[in-house]
Design a protein around this motif. Structure first.
Motif, short mmCIF file in Angstrom:
data_model
loop_
_atom_site.label_atom_id
_atom_site.label_comp_id
_atom_site.label_asym_id
_atom_site.label_seq_id
_atom_site.Cartn_x
_atom_site.Cartn_y
_atom_site.Cartn_z
N TYR A 10 0.85 -1.20 0.00
CA TYR A 10 0.00 0.00 0.00
C TYR A 10 0.88 1.24 0.00
N LYS A 11 0.44 2.26 -0.75
CA LYS A 11 1.12 3.55 -0.77
C LYS A 11 0.05 4.63 -0.73
N GLY A 12 0.13 5.53 0.24
CA GLY A 12 -0.90 6.54 0.38
C GLY A 12 -0.32 7.90 0.73
N ARG A 13 -1.08 8.94 0.37
CA ARG A 13 -0.68 10.31 0.68
C ARG A 13 -1.93 11.16 0.85
N MET A 14 -1.92 12.05 1.84
CA MET A 14 -3.03 12.98 2.06
C MET A 14 -2.48 14.37 2.31
N ASP A 15 -2.92 15.35 1.49
CA ASP A 15 -2.54 16.76 1.63
C ASP A 15 -3.74 17.56 2.10
N LEU A 16 -3.49 18.48 3.04
CA LEU A 16 -4.52 19.38 3.55
C LEU A 16 -3.99 20.81 3.46
N PHE A 17 -4.84 21.73 2.99
CA PHE A 17 -4.42 23.13 2.87
C PHE A 17 -5.58 24.03 3.25
N SER A 18 -5.30 25.00 4.12
CA SER A 18 -6.28 26.00 4.53
C SER A 18 -5.78 27.37 4.10
N ASN A 19 -6.57 28.04 3.27
CA ASN A 19 -6.19 29.34 2.72
C ASN A 19 -6.59 30.44 3.70
N TYR A 20 -5.59 31.12 4.30
CA TYR A 20 -5.89 32.17 5.27
C TYR A 20 -6.63 33.35 4.62
N LYS A 21 -6.44 33.55 3.32
CA LYS A 21 -7.00 34.73 2.65
C LYS A 21 -8.47 34.58 2.30
N HIS A 22 -8.96 33.33 2.18
CA HIS A 22 -10.34 33.15 1.71
C HIS A 22 -10.91 31.85 2.27
N ASN A 23 -11.95 31.96 3.07
CA ASN A 23 -12.65 30.81 3.65
C ASN A 23 -11.68 29.78 4.26
N PRO A 24 -10.91 30.16 5.27
CA PRO A 24 -9.93 29.22 5.83
C PRO A 24 -10.56 27.98 6.45
N GLN A 25 -11.88 28.08 6.78
CA GLN A 25 -12.55 26.91 7.35
C GLN A 25 -12.80 25.81 6.31
N ASN A 26 -12.76 26.16 5.02
CA ASN A 26 -12.96 25.18 3.95
C ASN A 26 -11.60 24.61 3.54
N VAL A 27 -11.22 23.51 4.14
CA VAL A 27 -9.89 22.93 3.95
C VAL A 27 -9.88 22.12 2.66
N ASP A 28 -8.89 22.40 1.80
CA ASP A 28 -8.72 21.63 0.57
C ASP A 28 -8.13 20.26 0.90
#
Length: 310
Positions: A237-255
């Motif tokens: 198994y090989k896995g990766r998870m990226d999370l990004f929160s934009n401070y400039k616009h809707n930081p609560q909506n995490v990519d």
């Protein structure tokens, strides 16, 4: 008498010399064929570790006068390549990985279209603070190779191409390794660029980039988790998870960007694979009744075919 003694000494010397030469030749042959073994006291480690794997899956079907119905012809190809180069010397480390995915489907009713396309390069430099924690800097570049479309029945809409979109991330943070093959990188301040190089996509204001512009910069918090595991002798198994929160616009909506790859070994070069990718980007508004909403994107590909490690 003297002649006889001289002849005897000469013959004895020749025999002795011949035996010495035979012994020397035997020693040379033995030394030449002896296996070279590493000295147990030599604990030198490799500075670079390089390798990768290549997977190719192919399926094809053809029908003629088939009463149950179906496409007269269908073909699907999926390919995956992963390459890595890891550097380690003293307290310094430098990890590099490159993932390339591509999938292609051709059917009589739907025509030709791609169902997978990804180029993802990740580079991470680390300075060891202790055995499990590094101070690290990270660079990530992600895009696709060919033109992509969204489909609504027989209608298609141009949606992506090379560098449209592309994502470039620069981060400085901490890289934590609690167990082997698990890396957790966290950065409170990261810079991300969203690039839309194509003029027609830029004119539509795609991927959160302002209409008519070709790039947008975002500042925010970033985290990436990478994990590899050998579940048993035949399953990995090989896995990766990226999370990004934009401070400039809707930081609560995490990519969210997540990839998963399971590989089941059938023989030395044959395997079955299952890849599952999930993406949520608050700025990618291509969904919903009005095609102007964000949504969770999911892609699942199952295949069997060639798997080669190098």
């Amino acid at each position: 008498m003297r002649k006889h003694l001289l002849l005897l000494f000469t013959m004895t010397g020749c025999v002795t010399l011949g035996m010495a030469q035979d012994k020397t030749i035997q020693n040379l042959q033995t030394e030449g064929s002896r296996a070279i073994k590493k000295d147990a006291a030599d604990t030198t480690k490799k500075t670079w570790k390089k390798g990768g794997l290549f997977s190719l899956n192919l399926s094809q079907a053809a029908l003629s006068n088939w009463s149950a119905g179906g496409d007269n012809f269908s073909m699907a190809i999926t390919a995956y390549t992963n390459m890595f180069a890891f550097y380690k010397k003293g307290k310094h480390s430098w990890d590099n990985t490159l993932d390339i995915n591509f999938g292609y489907v051709n059917t009589t009713s739907l025509g030709a279209r791609k169902n997978d396309d990804r180029v993802d390069y990740l580079s991470k430099y680390g300075y060891e603070l202790n055995e499990k924690l590094n101070l690290a800097g990270l660079f990530n570049f992600r895009t696709q190779m060919l033109r992509g479309y969204t489909y609504d029945g027989t209608e298609r809409t141009f949606a992506s191409t090379f560098l449209a979109p592309a994502y470039v991330t620069l981060s400085l943070g901490l890289d934590y390794h609690p167990v082997k093959n698990l890396s957790i990188f966290v950065s409170p301040v990261s810079s991300r660029w969203v690039i839309v190089k194509d003029d027609s996509l830029s004119a539509r204001g795609m991927y959160g980039v302002d209409t008519g512009r070709h790039s947008k910069n975002e500042m925010g918090a970033y985290a990436t988790i990478n994990y590899t595991a050998k579940i048993n002798d035949n399953v990995s198994y090989k896995g990766r998870m990226d999370l990004f929160s934009n401070y400039k616009h809707n930081p609560q909506n995490v990519d969210l960007y997540m990839t998963n790859l399971f590989a089941v070994k059938i023989s030395r070069v044959l395997s079955a694979t299952w890849s599952l990718d999930l993406i949520y980007d608050d700025d990618t508004k291509l969904f919903g009744p009005d095609k102007n909403s964000a949504g969770l994107q999911l892609k699942s590909v199952v295949g069997a075919g060639l798997l080669v490690k190098f």
